[in-house]
Write an enzyme that holds these catalytic residues in place. Sequence first.
Site, PDB file in Angstrom:
ATOM      1  N   ARG A 102       0.781  -1.146  -0.006  1.00  0.00           N
ATOM      2  CA  ARG A 102       0.137  -0.248  -0.075  1.00  0.00           C
ATOM      3  C   ARG A 102       0.879   1.217  -0.180  1.00  0.00           C
ATOM      4  O   ARG A 102       1.741   1.252   0.833  1.00  0.00           O
ATOM      5  CB  ARG A 102      -0.913  -0.031   1.087  1.00  0.00           C
ATOM      6  CG  ARG A 102      -1.441   1.428   1.604  1.00  0.00           C
ATOM      7  CD  ARG A 102      -2.603   1.053   2.675  1.00  0.00           C
ATOM      8  NE  ARG A 102      -3.675   0.520   2.106  1.00  0.00           N
ATOM      9  CZ  ARG A 102      -5.063   0.828   2.615  1.00  0.00           C
ATOM     10  NH1 ARG A 102      -5.335   1.653   3.572  1.00  0.00           N
ATOM     11  NH2 ARG A 102      -5.862   0.081   2.101  1.00  0.00           N
ATOM     12  N   HIS A 129      -7.692   0.883  -6.268  1.00  0.00           N
ATOM     13  CA  HIS A 129      -7.625   0.117  -5.159  1.00  0.00           C
ATOM     14  C   HIS A 129      -8.421  -1.063  -5.515  1.00  0.00           C
ATOM     15  O   HIS A 129      -9.510  -1.488  -5.276  1.00  0.00           O
ATOM     16  CB  HIS A 129      -8.439   0.848  -4.219  1.00  0.00           C
ATOM     17  CG  HIS A 129      -8.600   0.449  -2.692  1.00  0.00           C
ATOM     18  ND1 HIS A 129      -7.680  -0.928  -2.300  1.00  0.00           N
ATOM     19  CD2 HIS A 129      -9.280   0.559  -1.459  1.00  0.00           C
ATOM     20  CE1 HIS A 129      -8.002  -1.118  -1.053  1.00  0.00           C
ATOM     21  NE2 HIS A 129      -8.668  -0.338  -0.237  1.00  0.00           N
ATOM     22  N   GLN A 132     -10.227  -3.929  -2.921  1.00  0.00           N
ATOM     23  CA  GLN A 132     -11.325  -3.149  -2.500  1.00  0.00           C
ATOM     24  C   GLN A 132     -12.665  -3.519  -3.348  1.00  0.00           C
ATOM     25  O   GLN A 132     -13.636  -4.040  -3.181  1.00  0.00           O
ATOM     26  CB  GLN A 132     -11.252  -1.869  -2.021  1.00  0.00           C
ATOM     27  CG  GLN A 132     -12.489  -1.229  -1.669  1.00  0.00           C
ATOM     28  CD  GLN A 132     -12.888  -1.635  -0.314  1.00  0.00           C
ATOM     29  OE1 GLN A 132     -12.141  -1.513   0.684  1.00  0.00           O
ATOM     30  NE2 GLN A 132     -14.412  -2.083  -0.188  1.00  0.00           N
ATOM     31  N   ASP A 220     -16.788   7.593  -1.394  1.00  0.00           N
ATOM     32  CA  ASP A 220     -15.501   7.747  -0.719  1.00  0.00           C
ATOM     33  C   ASP A 220     -15.427   9.215  -0.160  1.00  0.00           C
ATOM     34  O   ASP A 220     -15.723  10.039  -0.559  1.00  0.00           O
ATOM     35  CB  ASP A 220     -14.350   7.019  -1.750  1.00  0.00           C
ATOM     36  CG  ASP A 220     -13.206   6.702  -1.035  1.00  0.00           C
ATOM     37  OD1 ASP A 220     -13.292   6.604   0.310  1.00  0.00           O
ATOM     38  OD2 ASP A 220     -12.208   6.747  -1.516  1.00  0.00           O
ATOM     39  N   CYS A 260     -16.275   1.792   1.032  1.00  0.00           N
ATOM     40  CA  CYS A 260     -15.146   1.125   1.412  1.00  0.00           C
ATOM     41  C   CYS A 260     -14.695   1.379   2.710  1.00  0.00           C
ATOM     42  O   CYS A 260     -14.091   0.485   3.087  1.00  0.00           O
ATOM     43  CB  CYS A 260     -13.860   1.515   0.170  1.00  0.00           C
ATOM     44  SG  CYS A 260     -13.344   3.184   0.502  1.00  0.00           S
ATOM     45  N   ARG A 288     -13.742  -8.456   1.887  1.00  0.00           N
ATOM     46  CA  ARG A 288     -12.307  -8.111   1.833  1.00  0.00           C
ATOM     47  C   ARG A 288     -11.538  -9.289   1.921  1.00  0.00           C
ATOM     48  O   ARG A 288     -10.768  -9.749   1.369  1.00  0.00           O
ATOM     49  CB  ARG A 288     -12.076  -6.996   2.520  1.00  0.00           C
ATOM     50  CG  ARG A 288     -12.152  -5.515   2.288  1.00  0.00           C
ATOM     51  CD  ARG A 288     -11.891  -5.045   0.888  1.00  0.00           C
ATOM     52  NE  ARG A 288     -10.249  -4.941   0.898  1.00  0.00           N
ATOM     53  CZ  ARG A 288      -9.388  -4.398   1.381  1.00  0.00           C
ATOM     54  NH1 ARG A 288     -10.287  -3.031   1.918  1.00  0.00           N
ATOM     55  NH2 ARG A 288      -8.321  -4.316   1.002  1.00  0.00           N
TER      56      ARG A 288
HETATM   57  N1  NVA Z   1      -9.751   7.074  -1.150  1.00  0.00           N
HETATM   58  C1  NVA Z   1      -9.474   6.577  -0.003  1.00  0.00           C
HETATM   59  C2  NVA Z   1      -9.657   5.145   0.148  1.00  0.00           C
HETATM   60  C3  NVA Z   1      -9.479   4.342   1.568  1.00  0.00           C
HETATM   61  C4  NVA Z   1      -9.645   3.134   1.653  1.00  0.00           C
HETATM   62  C5  NVA Z   1      -7.918   6.865   0.197  1.00  0.00           C
HETATM   63  O1  NVA Z   1      -7.134   6.533  -0.743  1.00  0.00           O
HETATM   64  O2  NVA Z   1      -7.487   7.348   1.459  1.00  0.00           O
HETATM   65  N1   CP Z   2     -11.262   0.162   2.736  1.00  0.00           N
HETATM   66  C1   CP Z   2      -9.949   0.111   3.084  1.00  0.00           C
HETATM   67  O1   CP Z   2      -8.768  -0.185   2.312  1.00  0.00           O
HETATM   68  O2   CP Z   2      -9.831   0.120   4.511  1.00  0.00           O
HETATM   69  P1   CP Z   2      -8.442   0.311   5.357  1.00  0.00           P
HETATM   70  O3   CP Z   2      -7.947   1.577   4.611  1.00  0.00           O
HETATM   71  O4   CP Z   2      -8.793   0.202   6.579  1.00  0.00           O
HETATM   72  O5   CP Z   2      -7.408  -0.720   4.830  1.00  0.00           O
END
Ligand code: NVA
Ligand code: CP
Length: 303
Positions: A102, A129, A132, A220, A260, A288
Site C-alpha cells: 500500500r 484500489h 477493495q 468515498d 469502502c 475483503r
Molecule cells: N480514497 C481513500 C480510500 C481509503 C480506503 C484513500 O485513498 O484514502
Molecule cells: N477500505 C480500506 O482499504 O480500508 P483500510 O484503509 O482500513 O485498509
Amino acid sequence: MKHLLTLEQLSQEEIIDILNLADQLKWQRKNGIEHHLLKGKSLGMIFQKSSTRTRVSFEVGMYELGGQALFLSNRDLQIGRGEPVQDTARVLSRYLDGIMIRTFEQKEVEDLAKYGSVPVINALTDYAHPCQVLADLQTIREFKGAFEGLKAVYIGDGNNMANSIIVGCLKVGMKVAVATPKGYEPDQRVLEFTKQYPGMFTLTTDVLEASKDGDVFFTDVWASMGQESEAMERKKIFTGYQINSNVMNVANKGAMVLHCLPAHREEEITAEVFEAHADEIFEEAENRLHAQKAVLVKLMGDN
Ligand code: NVA
Ligand code: CP
C-alpha cells in the site's frame, strides 16, 4: 494472472473466477472447513499508509490459508530511509512467496513487480484500489444475484476508488455513472478505458442526473490519505457530492449503498443512509477477507 496491480489487467473471466473462489472460501469458512491452500507460504505486507481492513484481512487471510503474513511498516523498513524499491524487491523475493504493498505512486507497485520475482498485490495506491473493488463486486453479486442490467453510481472525488469502481463494474457488465465536481474527475487513463464500453459510461457534475435509476451507489472520502492538507478546501468544493435521501429517492427500488470505509458521516454520506445500508457496507468489509484470500490463492497457490 502473475500480479494484481490494477483491474485493467484482468479479463472478465479472471474476475468472475476470483469471485467464484471467494464465494467458495467464504462458504468453507462459515462451515468450519479448513482450506490450507497456502501452507508454509509467506506474504510480506508493505504499508506506507494507514490501514484497518486491509492489514487485518490480509493477515487473517494468510493465517486461514495455512501461511503467514509479515507486517512491514515504512517506518521500520530501509525503504523508508531511501533504499531503492528495485533492491527491496530483489531482496524480499528471496524470502517471500508474495508481496502486498500500500503506497502512494502506482509506479512503485509496478517497479516492485518488475524487479522482484514473486507476485505483487496492489493494496491501494493513489491510482487504484483493486482488492477493495473485487470485494465490492462479490458483495453486489451476493445481494443482487447478477451484474447484468445493473447501474453503478459513484458520487464524489474521482480518486483511486472511483478509478477502480469504473473499471471493475464495466468489466463485469454493469453500466456506470459518475458525478464529480469539475477538476476532480477520474484519472485520464480510466476515462480513456471507458471508451471500450460505448453507451455504458457517463460522467457529469450533476449528482441527481448520475443517480437516476441507479442500483448500486458508491462514494468515498473527499480527502484521501496524503491529501490531509487539502481537507478544508475540499470540504467546500465537495459540498453536495453526497449520498443522501435526495439521491436515494431517484434510485431504483432496492438500490444498494456501498462504502469502502472509513466513512465521514454528513460529508460524503449521511448517517441516515449509512445506517439504512449498514448490512451491505459491513458485508462488503467482510468480503475483503474472502476476495483477497481468493486473489492470494490464484497468485501464490501451487496450481
Ligand atoms: N480514497 C481513500 C480510500 C481509503 C480506503 C484513500 O485513498 O484514502
Ligand atoms: N477500505 C480500506 O482499504 O480500508 P483500510 O484503509 O482500513 O485498509
